[in-house]
Enzyme design. Structure first.
Site, PDB file in Angstrom:
ATOM      1  N   HIS A  88      40.586  54.378  42.351  1.00  0.00           N
ATOM      2  CA  HIS A  88      40.748  53.056  42.972  1.00  0.00           C
ATOM      3  C   HIS A  88      41.196  53.133  44.432  1.00  0.00           C
ATOM      4  O   HIS A  88      42.135  52.455  44.864  1.00  0.00           O
ATOM      5  CB  HIS A  88      41.700  52.185  42.138  1.00  0.00           C
ATOM      6  CG  HIS A  88      41.187  50.778  41.983  1.00  0.00           C
ATOM      7  ND1 HIS A  88      41.735  49.715  42.647  1.00  0.00           N
ATOM      8  CD2 HIS A  88      40.165  50.280  41.251  1.00  0.00           C
ATOM      9  CE1 HIS A  88      41.074  48.610  42.330  1.00  0.00           C
ATOM     10  NE2 HIS A  88      40.119  48.926  41.487  1.00  0.00           N
ATOM     11  N   TYR A 102      47.344  50.783  39.163  1.00  0.00           N
ATOM     12  CA  TYR A 102      46.065  50.157  38.870  1.00  0.00           C
ATOM     13  C   TYR A 102      45.650  50.223  37.383  1.00  0.00           C
ATOM     14  O   TYR A 102      45.561  51.311  36.811  1.00  0.00           O
ATOM     15  CB  TYR A 102      44.947  50.789  39.731  1.00  0.00           C
ATOM     16  CG  TYR A 102      43.588  50.403  39.233  1.00  0.00           C
ATOM     17  CD1 TYR A 102      43.123  49.113  39.410  1.00  0.00           C
ATOM     18  CD2 TYR A 102      42.803  51.305  38.527  1.00  0.00           C
ATOM     19  CE1 TYR A 102      41.905  48.728  38.898  1.00  0.00           C
ATOM     20  CE2 TYR A 102      41.576  50.936  38.015  1.00  0.00           C
ATOM     21  CZ  TYR A 102      41.134  49.639  38.199  1.00  0.00           C
ATOM     22  OH  TYR A 102      39.944  49.260  37.680  1.00  0.00           O
ATOM     23  N   GLU A 158      31.480  49.863  44.122  1.00  0.00           N
ATOM     24  CA  GLU A 158      31.704  48.525  43.554  1.00  0.00           C
ATOM     25  C   GLU A 158      32.103  47.496  44.613  1.00  0.00           C
ATOM     26  O   GLU A 158      31.965  46.305  44.378  1.00  0.00           O
ATOM     27  CB  GLU A 158      32.739  48.569  42.429  1.00  0.00           C
ATOM     28  CG  GLU A 158      34.127  48.937  42.900  1.00  0.00           C
ATOM     29  CD  GLU A 158      35.160  48.921  41.789  1.00  0.00           C
ATOM     30  OE1 GLU A 158      34.920  49.567  40.764  1.00  0.00           O
ATOM     31  OE2 GLU A 158      36.189  48.260  41.961  1.00  0.00           O
ATOM     32  N   ASN A 162      35.311  37.955  42.353  1.00  0.00           N
ATOM     33  CA  ASN A 162      36.616  37.958  41.701  1.00  0.00           C
ATOM     34  C   ASN A 162      37.746  37.538  42.637  1.00  0.00           C
ATOM     35  O   ASN A 162      37.926  38.104  43.702  1.00  0.00           O
ATOM     36  CB  ASN A 162      36.899  39.371  41.161  1.00  0.00           C
ATOM     37  CG  ASN A 162      37.864  39.342  39.994  1.00  0.00           C
ATOM     38  OD1 ASN A 162      38.075  38.301  39.376  1.00  0.00           O
ATOM     39  ND2 ASN A 162      38.460  40.487  39.690  1.00  0.00           N
TER      40      ASN A 162
HETATM   41  C1  GCO Z   1      36.350  48.701  38.005  1.00  0.00           C
HETATM   42  C2  GCO Z   1      37.044  48.050  39.142  1.00  0.00           C
HETATM   43  C3  GCO Z   1      37.716  46.766  38.813  1.00  0.00           C
HETATM   44  C4  GCO Z   1      38.255  46.104  40.081  1.00  0.00           C
HETATM   45  C5  GCO Z   1      38.093  44.627  40.043  1.00  0.00           C
HETATM   46  C6  GCO Z   1      38.519  43.985  41.334  1.00  0.00           C
HETATM   47  O1  GCO Z   1      36.109  49.883  38.115  1.00  0.00           O
HETATM   48  O2  GCO Z   1      36.027  48.008  37.067  1.00  0.00           O
HETATM   49  O3  GCO Z   1      37.805  48.962  39.867  1.00  0.00           O
HETATM   50  O4  GCO Z   1      38.669  46.954  37.826  1.00  0.00           O
HETATM   51  O5  GCO Z   1      39.588  46.417  40.291  1.00  0.00           O
HETATM   52  O6  GCO Z   1      36.761  44.349  39.770  1.00  0.00           O
HETATM   53  O7  GCO Z   1      38.180  42.649  41.378  1.00  0.00           O
HETATM   54 MG    MG Z   2      36.535  50.732  39.933  1.00  0.00          MG
END
Ligand code: GCO
Ligand code: MG
Length: 408
Positions: free
Chosen positions: A217, A160, A267, A37
């Protein structure tokens, strides 16, 4: 059997999907997803300049040896750009293997452990009331698990995954107006004072059955995360995600010692070495790597098996940045994994996306039902792909009110 060619495509409907197609001398081809991404051109370039020229002539059936060749052979190991590129190759080789065997991938892993895999949706709101409307909509659609994020009173900007305006439901974070990021301003104290109460109100309103997830986050320090986790215990979250950056795997002990709130992390990880201590010390409950960033199905399956030994369940990343190809890889792993937990899945099902990636994977009442087609069970329409080009984009960066850089 030999690999004769491979092509990389970058683009898609409102996304820069990086799609790899590996072609063999026997007419069978395989597909992979290298979408990193907001840095999409980089794995694409690595594939084109270094990896594809090495693949030509190799036997695509030796997916394990090819993975080792890529990972060990690079000398400089790992990293998100390289692992996304290896991930695409590995998925494509498994796709070829499944097509040769005439079996869906989950059969090659050991068959199905369940009929459907539970997914979670993203509910979001500029404020709590707005979020409640968004949750109600997903409950109505049959979702059993919902991630909840809302604006915090007094926060200088939206934070976020939260829309700036009520009712806009515009939670997604990539801004395609260019590569210079917008700035979000973060205030931990305001978040800590507001969010536990908001989560409690959500639980009161929607009752005990709906699974509620929340993504911190990476915004908190370990001590703050421990305080937050303890404060939300009565809400019985399905998980609290990324409470603190987990580069320091030992930092998670503090949270664990103070609370039983389930923790989901991973992630942003690229390898088993980013999470082995977290798993072995049972400091987390869900592991969140994606087939793309983890370097493909081969290493992700090893992580799933390690996690299974330590009561850690899967909760693979499934943000909209992943194309239906890597999501298909995860649908097959989810169908098989004895320690499956949940799958993040944002319905991409626009007619444009379905036309680009035709498949029979099915989503119904908050569950994904994996396709029985051989291999990954997803195709790629090159004529459709010709409609799209790369659009530079960025997600925001985060600063504190005094200008200090913080964690996105
Ligand atoms: C989630 C993630 C994403 C990220 C994104 C960054 O839990 O889905 O935190 O929303 O922010 O993939 O590129
Ligand atoms: Mg996430």
């Amino acid at each position: 059997m030999k690999i004769t060619d491979a092509k990389v495509f970058v683009g898609g409907p409102k996304k820069n999907y990086v799609t790899l197609k590996i072609i063999t001398d026997q007419g069978v081809y395989g597909l992979g997803d290298a979408t990193l991404n907001n840095r999409e051109t980089l794995p694409a370039k690595y594939l084109q300049d270094f990896l594809i020229p090495n693949l030509i002539g190799m036997d695509p059936r030796n997916s394990e040896d090819i993975w080792q060749f890529l990972y060990r052979g690079a000398y400089f190991r790992g990293g998100p750009i390289a692992m996304a590129a290896y991930g695409a190759i590995d998925m494509a080789l498994w796709d070829i293997k499944g097509k040769l065997a005439n079996m869906p991938l989950y059969q090659l892993f050991g068959g199905k452990s369940r009929d459907g895999a539970m997914v979670y949706a993203h509910a979001t709101g500029a404020d709590l009331e707005d979020l409640m409307d968004s949750i109600a909509q997903y409950v109505e659609e049959g979702y059993k698990a919902i991630r909840v994020q809302c604006g915090i009173p007094g926060m200088p900007t939206a934070s976020y995954a939260v829309p700036e305006k009520k009712g806009s439901a515009q939670n997604y974070i990539t801004d395609y107006t260019g590569i210079r990021p917008k700035v979000e301003i973060w205030d931990t104290d305001k978040y800590m004072r507001y969010m536990p109460g908001a989560l409690a109100e959500i639980r009161d309103r929607f009752g005990p059955d709906v699974h509620i997830l929340h993504d911190v986050h990476h915004r908190l320090l370990p001590r703050e995360a421990a305080e937050f986790a303890k404060a939300v215990e009565p809400v019985r979250l399905f998980w609290m995600e990324d409470p603190t950056p987990a580069e320091n795997q030992d930092a998670l002990r503090l949270i664990r010692q103070h609370s039983t709130t389930p923790i989901a992390i991973g992630e942003v990880f690229n390898s088993i070495w980013d999470c082995n201590k977290l798993i072995e010390n049972e400091l987390i409950d869900f592991i969140r790597l994606a087939a793309t960033y983890a370097g493909g199905i081969t290493p992700l399956k090893r992580i799933v098996d390690l996690a299974g030994l330590h009561n850690v369940r899967t909760g693979f990343h499934g943000a909209p940045s992943h194309s239906p190809i890597s999501m298909a890889a995860q649908h097959h792993l989810n169908a098989w994994a004895p320690n499956f937990g949940v799958q993040e899945y944002l319905v991409l099902g626009t007619p444009e996306c379905d036309a680009l990636f035709p498949s029979e994977h099915r989503m119904e009442n908050g569950m994904v039902y994996v396709s029985d087609a051989p291999g990954l069970g997803v195709d790629f329409d090159e004529a459709e792909a010709a409609r799209y080009t790369y659009a530079p984009g960025s997600h925001p960066v985060v600063r504190l009110e005094d200008g200090t850089m913080w964690n996105y």
